[in-house]
Design a protein around this motif. Sequence first.
Motif, PDB file in Angstrom:
ATOM      1  N   GLY A  56      -9.154  19.928 -14.399  1.00  7.14           N
ATOM      2  CA  GLY A  56      -9.849  20.965 -15.150  1.00  7.14           C
ATOM      3  C   GLY A  56     -11.324  21.029 -14.793  1.00  7.14           C
ATOM      4  O   GLY A  56     -11.892  22.110 -14.666  1.00  7.14           O
ATOM      5  N   ILE A  57     -11.949  19.858 -14.629  1.00  6.38           N
ATOM      6  CA  ILE A  57     -13.357  19.821 -14.219  1.00  6.38           C
ATOM      7  C   ILE A  57     -13.511  20.412 -12.822  1.00  6.38           C
ATOM      8  O   ILE A  57     -14.427  21.194 -12.554  1.00  6.38           O
ATOM      9  CB  ILE A  57     -13.871  18.374 -14.255  1.00  6.38           C
ATOM     10  CG1 ILE A  57     -13.816  17.829 -15.683  1.00  6.38           C
ATOM     11  CG2 ILE A  57     -15.299  18.288 -13.714  1.00  6.38           C
ATOM     12  CD1 ILE A  57     -14.131  16.360 -15.789  1.00  6.38           C
ATOM     13  N   ASP A  59     -11.559  22.550 -11.384  1.00 11.48           N
ATOM     14  CA  ASP A  59     -11.306  23.986 -11.435  1.00 11.48           C
ATOM     15  C   ASP A  59     -12.524  24.734 -11.953  1.00 11.48           C
ATOM     16  O   ASP A  59     -12.832  25.836 -11.498  1.00 11.48           O
ATOM     17  CB  ASP A  59     -10.093  24.254 -12.331  1.00 11.48           C
ATOM     18  CG  ASP A  59      -9.571  25.672 -12.179  1.00 11.48           C
ATOM     19  OD1 ASP A  59      -9.480  26.155 -11.031  1.00 11.48           O
ATOM     20  OD2 ASP A  59      -9.264  26.311 -13.199  1.00 11.48           O
ATOM     21  N   THR A  60     -13.243  24.112 -12.898  1.00  9.59           N
ATOM     22  CA  THR A  60     -14.466  24.732 -13.417  1.00  9.59           C
ATOM     23  C   THR A  60     -15.531  24.831 -12.335  1.00  9.59           C
ATOM     24  O   THR A  60     -16.194  25.862 -12.175  1.00  9.59           O
ATOM     25  CB  THR A  60     -15.007  23.921 -14.606  1.00  9.59           C
ATOM     26  OG1 THR A  60     -14.028  23.899 -15.652  1.00  9.59           O
ATOM     27  CG2 THR A  60     -16.292  24.544 -15.144  1.00  9.59           C
ATOM     28  N   GLY A  64     -12.255  28.588 -10.766  1.00 10.46           N
ATOM     29  CA  GLY A  64     -10.862  28.995 -10.921  1.00 10.46           C
ATOM     30  C   GLY A  64     -10.056  28.989  -9.646  1.00 10.46           C
ATOM     31  O   GLY A  64      -8.863  29.311  -9.662  1.00 10.46           O
ATOM     32  N   ILE A 184     -19.218  28.094 -11.432  1.00 11.25           N
ATOM     33  CA  ILE A 184     -19.362  27.730 -12.847  1.00 11.25           C
ATOM     34  C   ILE A 184     -19.755  28.947 -13.683  1.00 11.25           C
ATOM     35  O   ILE A 184     -19.166  29.219 -14.735  1.00 11.25           O
ATOM     36  CB  ILE A 184     -20.412  26.615 -12.997  1.00 11.25           C
ATOM     37  CG1 ILE A 184     -19.937  25.350 -12.279  1.00 11.25           C
ATOM     38  CG2 ILE A 184     -20.676  26.310 -14.466  1.00 11.25           C
ATOM     39  CD1 ILE A 184     -20.990  24.271 -12.187  1.00 11.25           C
ATOM     40  N   ARG A 187     -17.334  31.733 -15.041  1.00 10.55           N
ATOM     41  CA  ARG A 187     -16.499  31.519 -16.227  1.00 10.55           C
ATOM     42  C   ARG A 187     -17.288  31.667 -17.535  1.00 10.55           C
ATOM     43  O   ARG A 187     -16.684  31.665 -18.612  1.00 10.55           O
ATOM     44  CB  ARG A 187     -15.867  30.126 -16.175  1.00 10.55           C
ATOM     45  CG  ARG A 187     -14.870  29.974 -15.037  1.00 10.55           C
ATOM     46  CD  ARG A 187     -13.938  28.834 -15.297  1.00 10.55           C
ATOM     47  NE  ARG A 187     -12.699  28.988 -14.546  1.00 10.55           N
ATOM     48  CZ  ARG A 187     -11.608  28.292 -14.765  1.00 10.55           C
ATOM     49  NH1 ARG A 187     -11.586  27.394 -15.719  1.00 10.55           N
ATOM     50  NH2 ARG A 187     -10.519  28.479 -14.044  1.00 10.55           N
ATOM     51  N   ALA A 191     -15.967  32.814 -21.362  1.00 12.00           N
ATOM     52  CA  ALA A 191     -16.054  31.795 -22.414  1.00 12.00           C
ATOM     53  C   ALA A 191     -16.807  32.327 -23.627  1.00 12.00           C
ATOM     54  O   ALA A 191     -16.410  32.073 -24.780  1.00 12.00           O
ATOM     55  CB  ALA A 191     -16.749  30.548 -21.862  1.00 12.00           C
ATOM     56  N   PRO A 385     -13.154  26.244 -23.727  1.00 16.20           N
ATOM     57  CA  PRO A 385     -13.865  26.803 -22.569  1.00 16.20           C
ATOM     58  C   PRO A 385     -15.379  26.921 -22.788  1.00 16.20           C
ATOM     59  O   PRO A 385     -16.163  26.646 -21.880  1.00 16.20           O
ATOM     60  CB  PRO A 385     -13.222  28.185 -22.381  1.00 16.20           C
ATOM     61  CG  PRO A 385     -11.894  28.086 -23.036  1.00 16.20           C
ATOM     62  CD  PRO A 385     -12.104  27.172 -24.195  1.00 16.20           C
ATOM     63  N   ALA A 388     -17.596  23.540 -22.802  1.00 13.89           N
ATOM     64  CA  ALA A 388     -17.929  22.937 -21.503  1.00 13.89           C
ATOM     65  C   ALA A 388     -19.335  23.280 -21.045  1.00 13.89           C
ATOM     66  O   ALA A 388     -19.918  22.553 -20.232  1.00 13.89           O
ATOM     67  CB  ALA A 388     -16.919  23.384 -20.447  1.00 13.89           C
ATOM     68  N   SER A 394     -21.386  20.853 -15.488  1.00 17.38           N
ATOM     69  CA  SER A 394     -21.572  22.298 -15.313  1.00 17.38           C
ATOM     70  C   SER A 394     -23.003  22.726 -15.621  1.00 17.38           C
ATOM     71  O   SER A 394     -23.652  23.407 -14.820  1.00 17.38           O
ATOM     72  CB  SER A 394     -20.595  23.068 -16.204  1.00 17.38           C
ATOM     73  OG  SER A 394     -19.263  22.697 -15.946  1.00 17.38           O
TER      74      SER A 394
END
Length: 439
Positions: A56-57, A59-60, A64, A184, A187, A191, A385, A388, A394
């Motif tokens: 997940g980190i 992907d951030t 994506g 980063i 997203r 979010a 989301p 983060a 991030s």
Amino acid sequence: MNKFIESIKNIFAIEDLRTRILNTLFFIAIYRLGVYVVLPGVDPTQLKTGAAGLFGILDTLLGGAFSHASIFALGIMPYISASIVLQLLTIAVPYFQKLQKEGESGRKKINQYTRVLTIPIVLAQSVGFIATINAEAIINPGTFFTVSTMIIITAGTLFCMWLGEKITDKGIGNGISMLIMIGIVSRLPGAIIGEAAAKGVNKSLIFLLEMVVLFLVVMAVIVLTQAVRRIAVQYAKQVGGTTQLDAQRQFIPLKVNAAGVMPIIFAQSLMFVPAIVASVWQNQSDTASYIGVKFSDYTSWQYNLTFALLIIIFTYFYTAISVNPNQIADDLKRSGGFVPGVKPGRDTSEFIDEILTRVTLPGAVALALIAIFPAIALLLGVTRPFSAFYGGTSLIIMVGVVLDTVNQVQSYLLMQHYDGMMKSGKLRGRTAQPISVAS
């Protein structure tokens, strides 16, 4: 507002700066388009939405691309891994230490080694990435799919590396960091919209309060990123031929957070070890089951306490390998500089090391607090989301890249005799030129 509009006009009035900005936007657009190009042989409708844990980190940071099974699935991260390996080799291997001291030619050789090392790293990581794709999404699994996907992902990473270098040469800022930051930021709008929808009209005041807290956290990260401890340096009067240079007083800026975001990345990679080890013994021991549960939940106090302690330890470790007091003292001695009241050579090195040790502690503690703040935000009711962006990797990357880009734009404006982007609160580099700290 008028001053801001005037600054924007000044930016686009400079032809070279305008060209660099447009080049940067063009390369970023290419990168973002590539994020949505799915690997051949993968059905995008069958892919799992989102990723958890370390994935997940990742992907951030990749905007994506990982969860979309994109041709840029690993992005620039293998190059970052290779850079870290080469940086550690410059500490342990004499050959790389020698290259580092050779100046520009040595840096070019190290960069070339980094590029070459990126290839085996991305090939190895691509195998792991293929294993994360759910079987339903692979149309024709087999050797051909595996080999072709490895080649495509490797080519995608090398292309991202090329884009980053082009942004550095033809655009503004550090291209590699810019690509990560764009991933980063991509997203952030979703979010914010998701958080606003989750709160609704009845909790709009809470949403506004969350935005205020986010603003304060960003300001705190900016302070941490910019904070330095200045060590005064005096240069003796020098006479060369018919030219006489008067004594000059400058400073060595020791950053409070010299390690940047690396301690969080190192600590995050180790935080998965307890849960993995405990999972092996969870059926045989209640203690192992307890550890597995607590370290699988990143909002538990056990997880966050261990995470914070690891960050503090790694901050000292990475600062020690990135800032060399002995080399700083040697450079000062060769250039005729000295710290007032301290003997050149070994005494200067010990003096710098002592100050560095002291300023690193508050920086390490602040970095640890920023790293665990997303977990605190999640416990307080912020959606996953959006939480983060309250700290961690991030936020620190975003702030660092934006500040670096602003500094570069500011330098272009000053060279063209414009007043710059800021009428007040001027950037530190405008009044004095600090001595670069060799790492």
